[in-house]
Design a protein around this motif. Structure first.
Motif, PDB file in Angstrom:
ATOM      1  N   VAL A 401       0.832  -1.215   0.000  1.00 27.53           N
ATOM      2  CA  VAL A 401       0.000   0.000   0.000  1.00 27.53           C
ATOM      3  C   VAL A 401       0.861   1.258   0.000  1.00 27.53           C
ATOM      4  N   ASP A 402       0.187   2.382  -0.259  1.00 30.38           N
ATOM      5  CA  ASP A 402       0.845   3.679  -0.131  1.00 30.38           C
ATOM      6  C   ASP A 402       0.602   4.112   1.330  1.00 30.38           C
ATOM      7  N   LEU A 403       1.622   3.961   2.157  1.00 22.27           N
ATOM      8  CA  LEU A 403       1.440   4.101   3.611  1.00 22.27           C
ATOM      9  C   LEU A 403       1.077   5.506   4.114  1.00 22.27           C
ATOM     10  N   PRO A 404       1.748   6.596   3.639  1.00 21.98           N
ATOM     11  CA  PRO A 404       1.525   7.898   4.292  1.00 21.98           C
ATOM     12  C   PRO A 404       0.061   8.341   4.424  1.00 21.98           C
ATOM     13  N   PRO A 405      -0.777   8.220   3.387  1.00 20.94           N
ATOM     14  CA  PRO A 405      -2.167   8.685   3.619  1.00 20.94           C
ATOM     15  C   PRO A 405      -2.901   7.840   4.653  1.00 20.94           C
ATOM     16  N   LEU A 406      -2.576   6.541   4.707  1.00 20.72           N
ATOM     17  CA  LEU A 406      -3.244   5.683   5.697  1.00 20.72           C
ATOM     18  C   LEU A 406      -2.773   6.047   7.100  1.00 20.72           C
ATOM     19  N   ALA A 407      -1.470   6.310   7.223  1.00 22.28           N
ATOM     20  CA  ALA A 407      -0.923   6.697   8.537  1.00 22.28           C
ATOM     21  C   ALA A 407      -1.546   8.018   8.980  1.00 22.28           C
ATOM     22  N   ALA A 408      -1.800   8.909   8.018  1.00 22.57           N
ATOM     23  CA  ALA A 408      -2.410  10.204   8.362  1.00 22.57           C
ATOM     24  C   ALA A 408      -3.844   9.999   8.836  1.00 22.57           C
ATOM     25  N   LYS A 409      -4.543   9.066   8.191  1.00 17.18           N
ATOM     26  CA  LYS A 409      -5.918   8.764   8.612  1.00 17.18           C
ATOM     27  C   LYS A 409      -5.909   8.216  10.045  1.00 17.18           C
ATOM     28  N   PHE A 410      -4.920   7.351  10.326  1.00 13.06           N
ATOM     29  CA  PHE A 410      -4.798   6.790  11.676  1.00 13.06           C
ATOM     30  C   PHE A 410      -4.571   7.912  12.696  1.00 13.06           C
ATOM     31  N   GLN A 411      -3.663   8.825  12.323  1.00 11.99           N
ATOM     32  CA  GLN A 411      -3.377   9.960  13.228  1.00 11.99           C
ATOM     33  C   GLN A 411      -4.661  10.709  13.573  1.00 11.99           C
ATOM     34  N   ASP A 412      -5.460  10.954  12.537  1.00  6.51           N
ATOM     35  CA  ASP A 412      -6.685  11.726  12.746  1.00  6.51           C
ATOM     36  C   ASP A 412      -7.700  10.977  13.585  1.00  6.51           C
ATOM     37  N   GLU A 413      -7.864   9.691  13.257  1.00  4.29           N
ATOM     38  CA  GLU A 413      -9.001   8.978  13.844  1.00  4.29           C
ATOM     39  C   GLU A 413      -8.671   8.142  15.078  1.00  4.29           C
ATOM     40  N   CYS A 414      -7.463   7.627  15.142  1.00  5.57           N
ATOM     41  CA  CYS A 414      -7.163   6.710  16.260  1.00  5.57           C
ATOM     42  C   CYS A 414      -6.232   7.273  17.315  1.00  5.57           C
ATOM     43  N   ARG A 415      -5.447   8.303  16.954  1.00  2.00           N
ATOM     44  CA  ARG A 415      -4.544   8.886  17.959  1.00  2.00           C
ATOM     45  C   ARG A 415      -5.294   9.282  19.222  1.00  2.00           C
ATOM     46  N   PRO A 416      -6.468   9.948  19.080  1.00  2.00           N
ATOM     47  CA  PRO A 416      -7.192  10.338  20.299  1.00  2.00           C
ATOM     48  C   PRO A 416      -7.508   9.129  21.185  1.00  2.00           C
ATOM     49  N   CYS A 417      -7.821   7.987  20.566  1.00  2.00           N
ATOM     50  CA  CYS A 417      -8.122   6.783  21.362  1.00  2.00           C
ATOM     51  C   CYS A 417      -6.888   6.354  22.140  1.00  2.00           C
ATOM     52  N   LEU A 418      -5.736   6.406  21.457  1.00  2.00           N
ATOM     53  CA  LEU A 418      -4.487   6.021  22.128  1.00  2.00           C
ATOM     54  C   LEU A 418      -4.176   6.965  23.288  1.00  2.00           C
ATOM     55  N   ARG A 419      -4.375   8.238  23.013  1.00  2.00           N
ATOM     56  CA  ARG A 419      -4.121   9.244  24.062  1.00  2.00           C
ATOM     57  C   ARG A 419      -5.055   9.022  25.246  1.00  2.00           C
ATOM     58  N   ASP A 420      -6.334   8.763  24.941  1.00  2.00           N
ATOM     59  CA  ASP A 420      -7.312   8.520  26.013  1.00  2.00           C
ATOM     60  C   ASP A 420      -6.921   7.292  26.815  1.00  2.00           C
ATOM     61  N   TYR A 421      -6.445   6.281  26.111  1.00  2.00           N
ATOM     62  CA  TYR A 421      -6.063   5.024  26.764  1.00  2.00           C
ATOM     63  C   TYR A 421      -4.967   5.303  27.799  1.00  2.00           C
ATOM     64  N   LEU A 422      -3.943   6.036  27.361  1.00  2.00           N
ATOM     65  CA  LEU A 422      -2.823   6.280  28.272  1.00  2.00           C
ATOM     66  C   LEU A 422      -3.220   7.203  29.418  1.00  2.00           C
ATOM     67  N   ALA A 423      -4.013   8.224  29.113  1.00  2.00           N
ATOM     68  CA  ALA A 423      -4.447   9.146  30.169  1.00  2.00           C
ATOM     69  C   ALA A 423      -5.297   8.390  31.176  1.00  2.00           C
ATOM     70  N   ALA A 424      -6.138   7.485  30.673  1.00  2.00           N
ATOM     71  CA  ALA A 424      -7.012   6.718  31.556  1.00  2.00           C
ATOM     72  C   ALA A 424      -6.168   5.832  32.483  1.00  2.00           C
ATOM     73  N   LEU A 425      -5.095   5.272  31.965  1.00  2.00           N
ATOM     74  CA  LEU A 425      -4.241   4.427  32.819  1.00  2.00           C
ATOM     75  C   LEU A 425      -3.684   5.243  33.973  1.00  2.00           C
TER      76      LEU A 425
END
Ligand code: MSP
Length: 550
Positions: A401-425
């Motif tokens: 695949v062409d990785l950069p656009p997918l990685a950017a989508k992940f940043q937009d949509e999933c980064r907040p979940c990761l951040r919430d996960y760590l803050a919650a811990l």
């Protein structure tokens, strides 16, 4: 993201007069998930220490042993083994299991008491009060009156007891405790946080109402079974079981009083003090948030960083108790684990349990609903859909695949979940952590529903690139979510990682594992095996599983 502060998590040490039930298993599960999250976060368990164990020197252990025609030690061993067996059922990964009858605990606990006697924080005096024999504690006059002179926990009548005792001068620590909690509220180093908020407020209110000295010994009477620790320098008294029990958190990591041994890891366990978090239910918060920190301050030791008191599991809205005979016993949990998997039981207890300030009801209907929506139709179905499509359209190989656009989508949509996960811990909010991981999976389901790769794949020559991008993205997010979910569901997520050939490498931090398309991500050409379904759908009309007989 990587934290190198040693992390030390504890559960209460449970009384061995009885066998384990859902309440004990729940607190230990909460501590287990917290420990696993921290091991994940650091990429290793080296700096994480998870302690549980049993509190054995209670008077009721002597009574129960006599009723069962065995010695207190035999009875204690039998039940300590039951706790260990229960923890195996739920895959609870404690690093050490302390029994207060062990020499390593007794010797050090006595030394702490001697230290407090020497500093004048423990002194001899008279005491008269309302004794709750079932809980092994005195109630204040007000609390006794409020409960109608019966135990607020078991409903058994309180006894009026008068004795000459040693006392801990808790009254001297009022201001120090208020300062400590205040610093904890402000997140300052050296402060102690009490959570949840409602519990902190109750504790503060009670401290402000004034503190009294607390009895820390019992006079030994003729004919008493020799069970417990003697007061240093006064063998006519025994150390009150609660005071001795609290010491377990420190005795197990302390290396100052004895030469280093294999069990204290050459003395290196000292680095785990102060404890990061003591978990328990609200019944014993006062001991942990007031008496214990005051004792530690009196000994010149640091108080715990967090004291977390969850609410209760109840049954049809009523407290579980021996007299009502409505406990969810370990056999019931075992039967659920047999039918739905231990991880499903862990997930249900973690996400539907009384982690906050509200009690939680154990309900079969709710179990099946959560099992189907989060597990069978959630992570389980999402993982098999994605691997099936990779199998079908790309011969089981992760597509190019062409990785950069997918990685950017992940940043937009999933980064907040990761951040919430760590803050919650950080806030011991394991519920939010679990919810943010599962919401990543839901996001993948929605993405697949919107983009319809199964339709696009009918014209692979036209849409092949899009199908590849959709499936790569979906698989990578499922992989990352499964890493986060592995603290709650270790064995199912291990099965998924094995099938997908991406087991989290030891020594790699969570930040690195969760990098989209990063060095530990799925690489084009990598083979994914569509394994067995992780969770079979449950039939809501099927009756609850019946207890496995011991
Ligand atoms: N031995 C003391 C603790 C000493 S710690 C230094 C003790 N033991 S206990 O066996 O009674 O365990 C009490 C703890 O068991 C609670 O604080 C909680 O962790 C767990 N639970 C017991 N019943 C429970 C529920 N119904 N619901 C949730 N947790 C409960 O107290």
């Amino acid at each position: 993201m990587t934290d190198t502060t040693p992390y030390y998590v504890t559960t209460p040490i449970y009384y061995v007069n009885d066998r384990p039930h859902i309440g004990h298993c729940y607190t230990t599960l909460v501590a287990d998930v917290a420990a696993r999250c921290e091991r994940l976060r650091r990429g290793s368990g080296d700096d994480v220490f998870f302690l549980t164990g049993t509190d054995e020197h209670a008077e009721k252990v002597v009574l129960r042993a006599a009723e069962n025609q065995c010695s207190p030690m035999e009875w204690a061993t039998r039940n300590a083994d039951e706790f260990k067996a229960a923890y195996r059922v739920l895959d609870l990964s404690y690093d050490d299991f302390v029994r207060t009858t062990e020499e390593r605990h007794k010797a050090r606990a006595a030394a702490y008491i001697a230290r407090l006697m020497k500093s004048g924080d423990i002194e001899l005096g008279d005491y008269e009060g309302w004794w709750d024999a079932s809980q092994e504690e005195y109630l204040t006059e007000t609390a006794a009156k409020e409960s109608g002179f019966v135990s607020p926990v078991t409903g058994k009548p309180l006894e009026r007891r008068r004795e000459q005792n040693y006392f801990f001068r808790l009254d001297r620590y009022e201001q120090a405790l208020l300062d400590l909690i205040d610093r904890g509220d402000r997140g300052e180093a050296g402060g102690m946080r009490i959570a949840p908020e409602a519990r902190r407020n109750e504790v503060l209110g009670r401290i402000r109402g004034g503190l009294q000295r607390v009895p820390v010994s019992r006079r030994i009477k003729d004919g008493d079974v020799d069970w417990g620790i003697r007061m240093p320098g006064d063998p006519g008294h025994r150390v009150y079981v609660w005071i001795e029990a609290l010491c377990n958190y420190l005795t197990v990591v302390d290396n100052q009083l004895e030469p280093a041994t294999a069990v204290n890891e050459g003395g290196a366990r000292r680095r785990f003090w102060p404890a990061s978090v003591h978990f328990m239910a609200k019944d014993i918060l006062w001991f942990h948030a007031v008496i214990w920190p005051a004792m530690l301050m009196a000994m010149g030791e640091k108080p715990p960083r967090t004291v977390y008191a969850h609410a209760y599991w109840v049954r049809d809205g009523r407290k579980m108790s021996k007299s009502l005979g409505n406990f969810i016993e370990i056999e019931t949990l075992e039967a659920y684990a047999k039918r739905y998997s231990a991880d499903a039981v862990r997930w249900y207890m973690l996400t539907q349990g009384p982690l906050g300030a509200t009690d939680a009801d154990f309900s079969h209907a709710k179990f099946v609903e959560v099992y189907n929506s989060d597990l069978a139709n959630g992570i389980g179905n999402c993982a098999s859909r994605v691997s099936n499509m990779i199998e079908k359209y790309f011969g089981g190989e992760v597509p190019e695949v062409d990785l950069p656009p997918l990685a950017a989508k992940f940043q937009d949509e999933c980064r907040p979940c990761l951040r919430d996960y760590l803050a919650a811990l950080d806030g011991c909010d394991l519920l939010t952590a679990a919810a943010s991981a599962i919401s990543m999976v839901r996001g993948v389901d929605q993405f697949i529903a919107q983009t319809r790769p199964f339709t696009l794949a009918k014209q692979m020559d036209v849409h092949g690139k899009s199908v590849a991008g959709i499936l790569y993205y979906s698989a990578e997010v499922v992989r990352i979510a499964s890493v986060l979910l592995s603290a709650a569901m270790p064995s199912k997520m291990r099965a998924l990682h094995d099938a997908w050939g991406c087991p989290p490498s030891p020594g790699v931090s969570l930040a690195a594992l969760c990098e989209f398309g990063g060095p530990y991500g799925l690489r084009p050409g990598h083979r994914i095996v569509k394994g067995d379904p992780l969770f079979m759908r449950a039939d809501p009309s099927e009756p609850a599983p019946s207890a496995v007989q011991a």
